[in-house]
Design an enzyme around this catalytic site. Structure first.
Site, short mmCIF file in Angstrom:
data_model
loop_
_atom_site.label_atom_id
_atom_site.label_comp_id
_atom_site.label_asym_id
_atom_site.label_seq_id
_atom_site.Cartn_x
_atom_site.Cartn_y
_atom_site.Cartn_z
N GLY A 92 0.78 -1.24 0.00
CA GLY A 92 0.00 0.00 0.00
C GLY A 92 0.80 1.29 0.00
O GLY A 92 0.32 2.33 0.43
N SER A 93 2.04 1.25 -0.53
CA SER A 93 2.80 2.51 -0.52
C SER A 93 2.27 3.50 -1.56
O SER A 93 2.30 4.71 -1.34
CB SER A 93 4.31 2.26 -0.72
OG SER A 93 4.58 1.86 -2.04
N ASN A 94 1.76 3.01 -2.68
CA ASN A 94 1.14 3.93 -3.65
C ASN A 94 -0.16 4.50 -3.10
O ASN A 94 -0.45 5.69 -3.30
CB ASN A 94 0.90 3.21 -4.99
CG ASN A 94 2.16 3.17 -5.83
OD1 ASN A 94 2.60 4.19 -6.34
ND2 ASN A 94 2.77 1.99 -5.95
N MET B 255 -3.68 -7.51 -6.99
CA MET B 255 -3.17 -8.65 -7.74
C MET B 255 -4.27 -9.53 -8.36
O MET B 255 -4.18 -10.75 -8.34
CB MET B 255 -2.28 -9.52 -6.82
CG MET B 255 -1.14 -8.76 -6.19
SD MET B 255 -0.04 -8.01 -7.41
CE MET B 255 0.80 -9.46 -7.99
N ARG B 256 -5.28 -8.88 -8.92
CA ARG B 256 -6.31 -9.66 -9.62
C ARG B 256 -6.67 -8.96 -10.91
O ARG B 256 -6.58 -7.74 -10.98
CB ARG B 256 -7.58 -9.72 -8.78
CG ARG B 256 -7.72 -10.97 -8.00
CD ARG B 256 -9.08 -11.02 -7.34
NE ARG B 256 -8.99 -11.98 -6.25
CZ ARG B 256 -9.95 -12.24 -5.39
NH1 ARG B 256 -11.11 -11.61 -5.51
NH2 ARG B 256 -9.79 -13.12 -4.44
N ASN C 161 -4.52 1.97 -13.09
CA ASN C 161 -3.55 1.07 -12.46
C ASN C 161 -2.16 1.68 -12.60
O ASN C 161 -1.92 2.48 -13.51
CB ASN C 161 -3.59 -0.28 -13.17
CG ASN C 161 -2.63 -1.29 -12.55
OD1 ASN C 161 -2.49 -1.36 -11.32
ND2 ASN C 161 -1.95 -2.05 -13.39
N HIS D 198 1.89 0.45 -12.97
CA HIS D 198 2.69 -0.75 -13.27
C HIS D 198 4.17 -0.36 -13.31
O HIS D 198 4.52 0.66 -13.90
CB HIS D 198 2.25 -1.33 -14.62
CG HIS D 198 2.97 -2.60 -14.95
ND1 HIS D 198 2.67 -3.80 -14.34
CD2 HIS D 198 4.00 -2.85 -15.78
CE1 HIS D 198 3.48 -4.73 -14.80
NE2 HIS D 198 4.30 -4.18 -15.68
C1 GRF Z 1 4.05 -1.34 -7.21
O1 GRF Z 1 5.34 -1.57 -7.70
C2 GRF Z 1 3.07 -1.20 -8.35
O2 GRF Z 1 3.61 -0.60 -9.48
C3 GRF Z 1 2.69 -2.62 -8.65
O3 GRF Z 1 2.67 -3.26 -7.40
C4 GRF Z 1 3.50 -2.55 -6.48
C5 GRF Z 1 2.62 -2.17 -5.34
O4 GRF Z 1 3.31 -1.57 -4.30
N1 GRF Z 1 1.45 -2.69 -9.37
P1 GRF Z 1 2.51 -0.84 -3.13
O5 GRF Z 1 1.53 -1.86 -2.57
O6 GRF Z 1 1.82 0.34 -3.72
O7 GRF Z 1 3.55 -0.47 -2.13
#
Ligand code: GRF
Length: 203
Positions: A14-16, A88-89, A104, A106
């Site tokens: 969940g860092s994003n 992850m789905r 999303n 990536h």
């Molecule tokens: C990130 O690298 C994102 O690009 C990918 O999964 C990772 C998720 O990281 N889809 P976080 O959970 O946001 O820390």
């Protein structure tokens, strides 16, 4: 101007999500995180959401029934944009047809290295530049129209973790920016292309 309500879908760290929450603390930021949905009960992202006093919900199950529950919840909350952040789905075309727009992030410069372990794929391929992409979600895997991309150099001695860390730092800038552009009505999809319009009031 009010803040538009966004929902974030997570499976892990969940860092994003956190980066978007932090951006939204600025009263001039045009969106706020109203709801966090996880398909994994143990996702650290859920706890991070609770700490921020944001409703974080684990929804168990799979398939259409699971998607139905998600749609009900996002409708209840009046969610206008869904952001996948380490989710992850793959969402079904039926879900996407009924949901608000879905974005999303990536960790590669798409269309290179879609799917799992993008940073590892980049290193193994020997590319000199990789980066990250924010895109709208369609029914393929990491295949929808690209909103923003930013590159980073791949150093020849990088391992997967080092590259992932360098990419993650720019992910945290790019995702809040893409959400902001959407919330200010600056994104226009024309087929595969996403055009970024001038902000209203600036000509
Ligand atoms: C990130 O690298 C994102 O690009 C990918 O999964 C990772 C998720 O990281 N889809 P976080 O959970 O946001 O820390």
């Amino acid at each position: 101007m009010g803040q538009k309500k966004i929902g974030i879908m997570v499976s892990g760290r969940g860092s994003n999500m956190q980066a978007i929450i932090e951006a939204s603390r600025d009263p001039n930021y045009p969106a706020r995180v109203e709801l966090v949905i996880s398909n994994r009960e143990e996702a650290p992202a859920l706890e991070k959401a609770w700490k921020e006093n944001i409703e974080g919900v684990f929804i168990p199950g799979i398939g259409r029934e699971w998607e139905r529950k998600v749609l009900d919840l996002i409708n209840e909350h009046g969610i206008e944009l869904l952001c996948l952040a380490g989710f992850m789905r793959v969402l079904s075309p039926e879900f996407l047809a009924q949901a608000p727009p879905v974005m999303n992030i990536h960790p590669s410069l798409l269309p290179a290295f879609p799917g799992l372990n993008a940073q590892k794929q980049a290193i193994e391929h020997g590319v000199k530049i990789s980066g990250c992409t924010v895109h709208f979600v369609d029914s393929g895997v990491d295949s929808g129209p690209i909103i923003l991309q930013k590159g980073v150099e791949v150093n020849q001695d990088d391992d997967e973790e080092e590259l992932a860390e360098r990419i993650l730092r720019i992910e945290h800038q790019l995702y809040p920016r893409a959400v902001e552009l959407w919330a200010r009505d600056q994104l226009e999809i024309e087929g595969r292309k996403v055009r970024i319009k001038e902000e209203k009031g600036h000509g």
